[in-house]
Design a protein around this motif. Structure first.
Motif, PDB file in Angstrom:
ATOM      1  N   ASN A   2     -48.615  26.531  13.863  1.00  9.68           N
ATOM      2  CA  ASN A   2     -47.592  26.149  14.822  1.00  9.68           C
ATOM      3  C   ASN A   2     -47.294  27.325  15.754  1.00  9.68           C
ATOM      4  O   ASN A   2     -47.038  28.448  15.294  1.00  9.68           O
ATOM      5  CB  ASN A   2     -46.337  25.732  14.048  1.00  9.68           C
ATOM      6  CG  ASN A   2     -45.181  25.375  14.940  1.00  9.68           C
ATOM      7  OD1 ASN A   2     -44.576  26.240  15.562  1.00  9.68           O
ATOM      8  ND2 ASN A   2     -44.852  24.098  15.006  1.00  9.68           N
ATOM      9  N   VAL A  76     -39.677  21.440   3.680  1.00 11.08           N
ATOM     10  CA  VAL A  76     -38.881  20.639   4.614  1.00 11.08           C
ATOM     11  C   VAL A  76     -38.753  19.231   4.045  1.00 11.08           C
ATOM     12  O   VAL A  76     -39.577  18.799   3.235  1.00 11.08           O
ATOM     13  CB  VAL A  76     -39.526  20.582   6.021  1.00 11.08           C
ATOM     14  CG1 VAL A  76     -39.588  21.963   6.651  1.00 11.08           C
ATOM     15  CG2 VAL A  76     -40.916  19.960   5.949  1.00 11.08           C
ATOM     16  N   ASP A  78     -39.002  16.458   5.725  1.00  5.12           N
ATOM     17  CA  ASP A  78     -39.945  15.543   6.380  1.00  5.12           C
ATOM     18  C   ASP A  78     -41.030  16.352   7.062  1.00  5.12           C
ATOM     19  O   ASP A  78     -40.788  16.974   8.103  1.00  5.12           O
ATOM     20  CB  ASP A  78     -39.199  14.666   7.393  1.00  5.12           C
ATOM     21  CG  ASP A  78     -40.116  13.678   8.099  1.00  5.12           C
ATOM     22  OD1 ASP A  78     -41.313  13.597   7.745  1.00  5.12           O
ATOM     23  OD2 ASP A  78     -39.640  12.982   9.024  1.00  5.12           O
ATOM     24  N   ILE A  81     -41.963  15.945  10.989  1.00  6.77           N
ATOM     25  CA  ILE A  81     -41.252  16.505  12.150  1.00  6.77           C
ATOM     26  C   ILE A  81     -41.908  17.778  12.654  1.00  6.77           C
ATOM     27  O   ILE A  81     -41.568  18.254  13.754  1.00  6.77           O
ATOM     28  CB  ILE A  81     -39.779  16.797  11.804  1.00  6.77           C
ATOM     29  CG1 ILE A  81     -39.685  17.947  10.778  1.00  6.77           C
ATOM     30  CG2 ILE A  81     -39.075  15.552  11.303  1.00  6.77           C
ATOM     31  CD1 ILE A  81     -38.277  18.432  10.533  1.00  6.77           C
ATOM     32  N   LEU A  82     -42.831  18.339  11.875  1.00  3.79           N
ATOM     33  CA  LEU A  82     -43.377  19.642  12.218  1.00  3.79           C
ATOM     34  C   LEU A  82     -44.270  19.609  13.457  1.00  3.79           C
ATOM     35  O   LEU A  82     -44.681  20.659  13.940  1.00  3.79           O
ATOM     36  CB  LEU A  82     -44.150  20.215  11.023  1.00  3.79           C
ATOM     37  CG  LEU A  82     -43.292  20.496   9.779  1.00  3.79           C
ATOM     38  CD1 LEU A  82     -44.160  20.979   8.624  1.00  3.79           C
ATOM     39  CD2 LEU A  82     -42.199  21.507  10.090  1.00  3.79           C
ATOM     40  N   SER A  85     -41.153  20.421  18.696  1.00  2.49           N
ATOM     41  CA  SER A  85     -40.607  21.754  18.939  1.00  2.49           C
ATOM     42  C   SER A  85     -39.294  21.940  18.197  1.00  2.49           C
ATOM     43  O   SER A  85     -38.587  20.977  17.885  1.00  2.49           O
ATOM     44  CB  SER A  85     -40.394  21.982  20.441  1.00  2.49           C
ATOM     45  OG  SER A  85     -39.505  21.028  20.973  1.00  2.49           O
ATOM     46  N   ASN A  86     -38.971  23.200  17.907  1.00  2.59           N
ATOM     47  CA  ASN A  86     -37.717  23.598  17.261  1.00  2.59           C
ATOM     48  C   ASN A  86     -37.523  22.976  15.877  1.00  2.59           C
ATOM     49  O   ASN A  86     -36.416  22.624  15.496  1.00  2.59           O
ATOM     50  CB  ASN A  86     -36.521  23.259  18.159  1.00  2.59           C
ATOM     51  CG  ASN A  86     -36.579  23.975  19.490  1.00  2.59           C
ATOM     52  OD1 ASN A  86     -36.853  25.167  19.548  1.00  2.59           O
ATOM     53  ND2 ASN A  86     -36.342  23.243  20.574  1.00  2.59           N
ATOM     54  N   THR A  87     -38.606  22.852  15.120  1.00  2.00           N
ATOM     55  CA  THR A  87     -38.503  22.263  13.776  1.00  2.00           C
ATOM     56  C   THR A  87     -38.960  23.214  12.666  1.00  2.00           C
ATOM     57  O   THR A  87     -38.920  22.846  11.498  1.00  2.00           O
ATOM     58  CB  THR A  87     -39.333  20.969  13.679  1.00  2.00           C
ATOM     59  OG1 THR A  87     -40.710  21.266  13.956  1.00  2.00           O
ATOM     60  CG2 THR A  87     -38.819  19.913  14.642  1.00  2.00           C
ATOM     61  N   THR A  88     -39.394  24.436  13.013  1.00  2.00           N
ATOM     62  CA  THR A  88     -39.869  25.354  11.979  1.00  2.00           C
ATOM     63  C   THR A  88     -38.712  25.923  11.166  1.00  2.00           C
ATOM     64  O   THR A  88     -38.905  26.394  10.056  1.00  2.00           O
ATOM     65  CB  THR A  88     -40.651  26.536  12.577  1.00  2.00           C
ATOM     66  OG1 THR A  88     -39.766  27.343  13.361  1.00  2.00           O
ATOM     67  CG2 THR A  88     -41.801  26.038  13.454  1.00  2.00           C
ATOM     68  N   GLN A  89     -37.487  25.893  11.721  1.00  2.00           N
ATOM     69  CA  GLN A  89     -36.293  26.437  11.065  1.00  2.00           C
ATOM     70  C   GLN A  89     -36.476  27.909  10.723  1.00  2.00           C
ATOM     71  O   GLN A  89     -35.951  28.407   9.729  1.00  2.00           O
ATOM     72  CB  GLN A  89     -35.957  25.637   9.803  1.00  2.00           C
ATOM     73  CG  GLN A  89     -35.721  24.148  10.066  1.00  2.00           C
ATOM     74  CD  GLN A  89     -35.484  23.380   8.777  1.00  2.00           C
ATOM     75  OE1 GLN A  89     -34.851  23.862   7.853  1.00  2.00           O
ATOM     76  NE2 GLN A  89     -36.016  22.169   8.713  1.00  2.00           N
ATOM     77  N   ASN A 107     -34.910  28.965  20.334  1.00  2.21           N
ATOM     78  CA  ASN A 107     -34.867  27.627  20.927  1.00  2.21           C
ATOM     79  C   ASN A 107     -35.940  27.562  22.009  1.00  2.21           C
ATOM     80  O   ASN A 107     -35.937  28.356  22.954  1.00  2.21           O
ATOM     81  CB  ASN A 107     -33.495  27.336  21.541  1.00  2.21           C
ATOM     82  CG  ASN A 107     -33.447  25.947  22.166  1.00  2.21           C
ATOM     83  OD1 ASN A 107     -33.565  24.929  21.488  1.00  2.21           O
ATOM     84  ND2 ASN A 107     -33.284  25.899  23.488  1.00  2.21           N
TER      85      ASN A 107
END
Length: 249
Positions: A2, A76, A78, A81-82, A85-89, A107
């Motif tokens: 990613n 994660v 789910d 969702i990967l 964008s902005n889903t790696t946490q 962000n």
């Protein structure tokens, strides 16, 4: 890997190297990045300050930076969702000599067409229950095992392209010279091989990824539960490998 995880890993690696060598940070964003800035905590008058990567690092040193690390959850809810964008946490943890700590959350925002991405890292105070800096274990043996097992699954569900991906990732762990990339994090060679494996094995995205057709193929062959279990284990090992490779040197 990613792109958002790759960027934050490279920034942290560059900052840690600069801190250890007492030199200026050397980091150059990828071509698809239009703008990258760091928004530090508001000053006493409430005004926020946006800094470049180099100015951000110098600001951290002025505040008494002791260490910094990459942080991300190893699982994660789910995996689907990967691909967005902005889903790696993921975040950058900063530890200071006075015992305080803060973290920067990224962000990603799409710029105008053809201009790539604007990325803003915003700082927040981190109130820790423990003053200890996190420590991460080397998971190379477990990583090898899960790559072997999920490669076997990929073959069973006739996803030979993914089987080759997992085999390539495992080769990175077996041979430090395997899987070299064009631009890699500034970390020791023995850690680079682990990072390369994690990067190669990161197949969780959107359409056309391991999250897409392989799941349906596994269900059709009665291997849906095995697919879910191995996929969760793979993600945990990828994240654990990244945390070790970037932070533990």
């Amino acid at each position: 890997m990613n792109g958002q995880m790759y960027q934050i890993a490279c920034i942290v690696a560059a900052a840690r190297k600069a801190l250890k060598t007492d030199q200026a940070i050397l980091y150059h964003p990828d071509q698809y990045i239009n703008k990258i800035c760091f928004q530090i905590l508001p000053s006493k008058n409430g005004e926020a300050t946006e800094l470049s990567v180099s100015d951000w690092f110098e600001n951290l040193k002025e505040k008494g930076l002791k260490d910094l690390q990459l942080f991300c959850p190893i699982s994660v809810e789910d995996r689907g969702i990967l691909g967005f964008s902005n889903t790696t946490q993921s975040s950058i943890l900063c530890f200071y000599k006075d015992g305080k700590a803060s973290y920067f959350l990224p962000n990603w925002k799409s710029a105008s067409p053809g201009r790539g991405w604007d990325v803003t890292y915003t700082e927040y105070e981190w109130e820790r229950s423990s003053q200890d800096i996190p420590h991460y274990e080397n998971n190379i043996e477990e990583f090898k095992d899960i790559l072997t097992r999920i490669e076997d699954l990929a073959i069973k569900i006739e996803c030979d392209n993914f089987a080759k991906v997992f085999q390539s990732a495992r080769n990175c762990l077996l041979d430090p010279e395997s899987g070299k990339g064009l631009v890699e994090p500034q970390i020791p060679l023995q850690h680079l091989s682990i990072f390369r494996a994690a990067s190669s094995a990161d197949v969780f995205g959107g359409m056309g990824s391991w999250n897409d057709e392989p799941g349906w193929l596994a269900q059709d062959k009665g291997l849906g539960q095995v697919y879910d279990e191995l996929s969760d284990q793979l993600l945990r090992n990828i994240r654990s490998a990244i945390l070790f490779a970037i932070n533990e040197w």
